[in-house]
Design a protein around this motif. Structure first.
Motif, PDB file in Angstrom:
ATOM      1  N   ILE A 140       0.853  -1.180   0.000  1.00  0.00           N
ATOM      2  CA  ILE A 140       0.000   0.000   0.000  1.00  0.00           C
ATOM      3  C   ILE A 140       0.893   1.236   0.000  1.00  0.00           C
ATOM      4  CG2 ILE A 140      -1.986  -1.058   1.162  1.00  0.00           C
ATOM      5  CD1 ILE A 140      -1.018   0.406   3.742  1.00  0.00           C
ATOM      6  N   ARG A 141       0.406   2.283  -0.616  1.00  0.00           N
ATOM      7  CA  ARG A 141       1.092   3.571  -0.537  1.00  0.00           C
ATOM      8  C   ARG A 141       0.924   4.051   0.898  1.00  0.00           C
ATOM      9  NH1 ARG A 141       4.181   6.620  -3.555  1.00  0.00           N
ATOM     10  NH2 ARG A 141       3.332   5.800  -5.463  1.00  0.00           N
ATOM     11  N   PHE A 142       2.032   4.415   1.535  1.00  0.00           N
ATOM     12  CA  PHE A 142       1.983   4.783   2.949  1.00  0.00           C
ATOM     13  C   PHE A 142       1.835   6.284   3.109  1.00  0.00           C
ATOM     14  CE2 PHE A 142       3.590   5.572   7.213  1.00  0.00           C
ATOM     15  CZ  PHE A 142       2.876   4.624   7.914  1.00  0.00           C
ATOM     16  N   ASN A 143       1.013   6.681   4.066  1.00  0.00           N
ATOM     17  CA  ASN A 143       0.899   8.078   4.479  1.00  0.00           C
ATOM     18  C   ASN A 143       0.429   8.096   5.927  1.00  0.00           C
ATOM     19  OD1 ASN A 143      -1.983   7.929   4.533  1.00  0.00           O
ATOM     20  ND2 ASN A 143      -2.017   8.300   2.331  1.00  0.00           N
ATOM     21  N   ILE A 144       0.271   9.250   6.473  1.00  0.00           N
ATOM     22  CA  ILE A 144      -0.085   9.399   7.888  1.00  0.00           C
ATOM     23  C   ILE A 144      -1.381   8.674   8.225  1.00  0.00           C
ATOM     24  CG2 ILE A 144      -1.276  11.615   7.594  1.00  0.00           C
ATOM     25  CD1 ILE A 144       1.018  10.823  10.521  1.00  0.00           C
ATOM     26  N   ASP A 145      -2.297   8.558   7.278  1.00  0.00           N
ATOM     27  CA  ASP A 145      -3.567   7.882   7.523  1.00  0.00           C
ATOM     28  C   ASP A 145      -3.433   6.367   7.631  1.00  0.00           C
ATOM     29  OD1 ASP A 145      -4.853  10.358   7.392  1.00  0.00           O
ATOM     30  OD2 ASP A 145      -5.149  10.189   5.233  1.00  0.00           O
ATOM     31  N   ASP A 187       7.558   5.657   1.298  1.00  0.00           N
ATOM     32  CA  ASP A 187       6.585   5.626   0.207  1.00  0.00           C
ATOM     33  C   ASP A 187       5.523   4.546   0.379  1.00  0.00           C
ATOM     34  OD1 ASP A 187       7.865   7.675  -1.317  1.00  0.00           O
ATOM     35  OD2 ASP A 187       9.332   6.198  -2.005  1.00  0.00           O
ATOM     36  N   PHE A 188       5.939   3.368   0.864  1.00  0.00           N
ATOM     37  CA  PHE A 188       5.049   2.202   0.888  1.00  0.00           C
ATOM     38  C   PHE A 188       5.164   1.447   2.202  1.00  0.00           C
ATOM     39  CE2 PHE A 188       6.234   2.800  -3.578  1.00  0.00           C
ATOM     40  CZ  PHE A 188       4.982   2.866  -4.168  1.00  0.00           C
ATOM     41  N   GLU A 241      10.926   2.455   1.005  1.00  0.00           N
ATOM     42  CA  GLU A 241      11.233   3.643   0.205  1.00  0.00           C
ATOM     43  C   GLU A 241      11.613   3.170  -1.195  1.00  0.00           C
ATOM     44  OE1 GLU A 241      11.393   7.539  -0.654  1.00  0.00           O
ATOM     45  OE2 GLU A 241      10.891   6.790   1.338  1.00  0.00           O
ATOM     46  N   PHE A 242      10.997   3.753  -2.212  1.00  0.00           N
ATOM     47  CA  PHE A 242      11.295   3.416  -3.602  1.00  0.00           C
ATOM     48  C   PHE A 242      12.167   4.508  -4.205  1.00  0.00           C
ATOM     49  CE2 PHE A 242      10.622   3.748  -8.121  1.00  0.00           C
ATOM     50  CZ  PHE A 242      10.757   2.445  -8.551  1.00  0.00           C
ATOM     51  N   LYS A 243      13.209   4.087  -4.916  1.00  0.00           N
ATOM     52  CA  LYS A 243      14.090   5.033  -5.597  1.00  0.00           C
ATOM     53  C   LYS A 243      14.280   4.589  -7.050  1.00  0.00           C
ATOM     54  CE  LYS A 243      14.706   7.825  -2.357  1.00  0.00           C
ATOM     55  NZ  LYS A 243      14.038   9.097  -2.496  1.00  0.00           N
ATOM     56  N   SER A 244      14.003   5.518  -7.967  1.00  0.00           N
ATOM     57  CA  SER A 244      14.205   5.238  -9.392  1.00  0.00           C
ATOM     58  C   SER A 244      15.702   5.227  -9.694  1.00  0.00           C
ATOM     59  CB  SER A 244      13.488   6.276 -10.244  1.00  0.00           C
ATOM     60  OG  SER A 244      14.059   7.553 -10.006  1.00  0.00           O
ATOM     61  N   LYS A 245      16.034   4.932 -10.936  1.00  0.00           N
ATOM     62  CA  LYS A 245      17.448   4.782 -11.296  1.00  0.00           C
ATOM     63  C   LYS A 245      18.263   6.049 -11.090  1.00  0.00           C
ATOM     64  CE  LYS A 245      16.482   5.532 -16.178  1.00  0.00           C
ATOM     65  NZ  LYS A 245      16.521   4.962 -17.504  1.00  0.00           N
ATOM     66  N   ASN A 246      17.662   7.221 -11.169  1.00  0.00           N
ATOM     67  CA  ASN A 246      18.411   8.475 -11.012  1.00  0.00           C
ATOM     68  C   ASN A 246      18.173   9.157  -9.668  1.00  0.00           C
ATOM     69  OD1 ASN A 246      19.513   8.331 -13.636  1.00  0.00           O
ATOM     70  ND2 ASN A 246      17.583   9.072 -14.471  1.00  0.00           N
ATOM     71  N   ASP A 247      17.490   8.490  -8.767  1.00  0.00           N
ATOM     72  CA  ASP A 247      17.122   9.098  -7.486  1.00  0.00           C
ATOM     73  C   ASP A 247      17.956   8.493  -6.357  1.00  0.00           C
ATOM     74  OD1 ASP A 247      15.750  10.731  -5.771  1.00  0.00           O
ATOM     75  OD2 ASP A 247      13.876   9.597  -5.853  1.00  0.00           O
ATOM     76  N   LEU A 248      18.260   9.322  -5.365  1.00  0.00           N
ATOM     77  CA  LEU A 248      19.008   8.894  -4.188  1.00  0.00           C
ATOM     78  C   LEU A 248      18.214   9.228  -2.938  1.00  0.00           C
ATOM     79  CD1 LEU A 248      22.501  10.325  -5.206  1.00  0.00           C
ATOM     80  CD2 LEU A 248      21.739   7.951  -5.390  1.00  0.00           C
TER      81      LEU A 248
END
Length: 108
Positions: free
Chosen positions: A36-41, A64-65, A77-84
Motif C-alpha cells: 500500500i502507498r503509505f501516508n499518515i492515515d 513511500d510504501f 522507500e522506492f528510488k528510481s534509477k536516477n534518485d538517491l
C-alpha cells in the motif's frame, strides 16, 4: 528481475527492470508481497503488524510504501534509477532504525 539482500530489520530490493514508483506495487506483488502507498492515515493499518506507540519523527516525513507477506513486513522507500535517498529520508531511517525497513532501488 529482483535481487534481495537482507540483514537484521533492513532489506534491499535491487530492481533491474526500468519501473517507476507507480508500477512498484504490481512489481513487488509478483514476489508475493502486498503493498500500500503509505501516508499518515495508514499508521493504524501498520499497527496491525508492528506495535507502534507513537510513529516517531513524522516531521522527517515517511516512507513511500508499506509492504507485507505473511509475518514479514517493511516500511519501504522506492528510488528510481536516477534518485538517491535525501537527508530527511536518511534521518527518518536512523531515528526509526528499530522498525523494519526496505529500500527498493532500480539499478540499470
Amino acid at each position: 528481475m529482483m535481487v534481495l539482500k537482507q540483514s537484521h530489520n533492513f532489506v534491499s530490493f535491487f530492481i533491474s527492470d526500468d519501473i517507476n514508483e507507480n508500477e512498484f506495487p504490481e512489481y513487488i506483488g509478483k514476489l508475493g508481497f502486498n503493498c500500500i502507498r503509505f501516508n499518515i492515515d495508514k499508521i493504524g493499518f501498520a499497527r496491525q503488524f508492528i506495535k507502534l506507540k507513537v510513529f516517531e519523527h513524522m516531521n522527517l516525513g515517511y516512507p513511500d510504501f508499506f509492504i507485507w507477506k505473511g509475518r514479514e513486513h517493511y516500511f519501504c522507500e522506492f528510488k528510481s534509477k536516477n534518485d538517491l535517498l535525501h537527508s530527511n529520508q536518511i534521518n527518518w531511517l536512523l531515528f526509526n532504525s528499530h522498525l523494519p525497513y526496505a529500500l527498493a532501488k532500480v539499478i540499470l
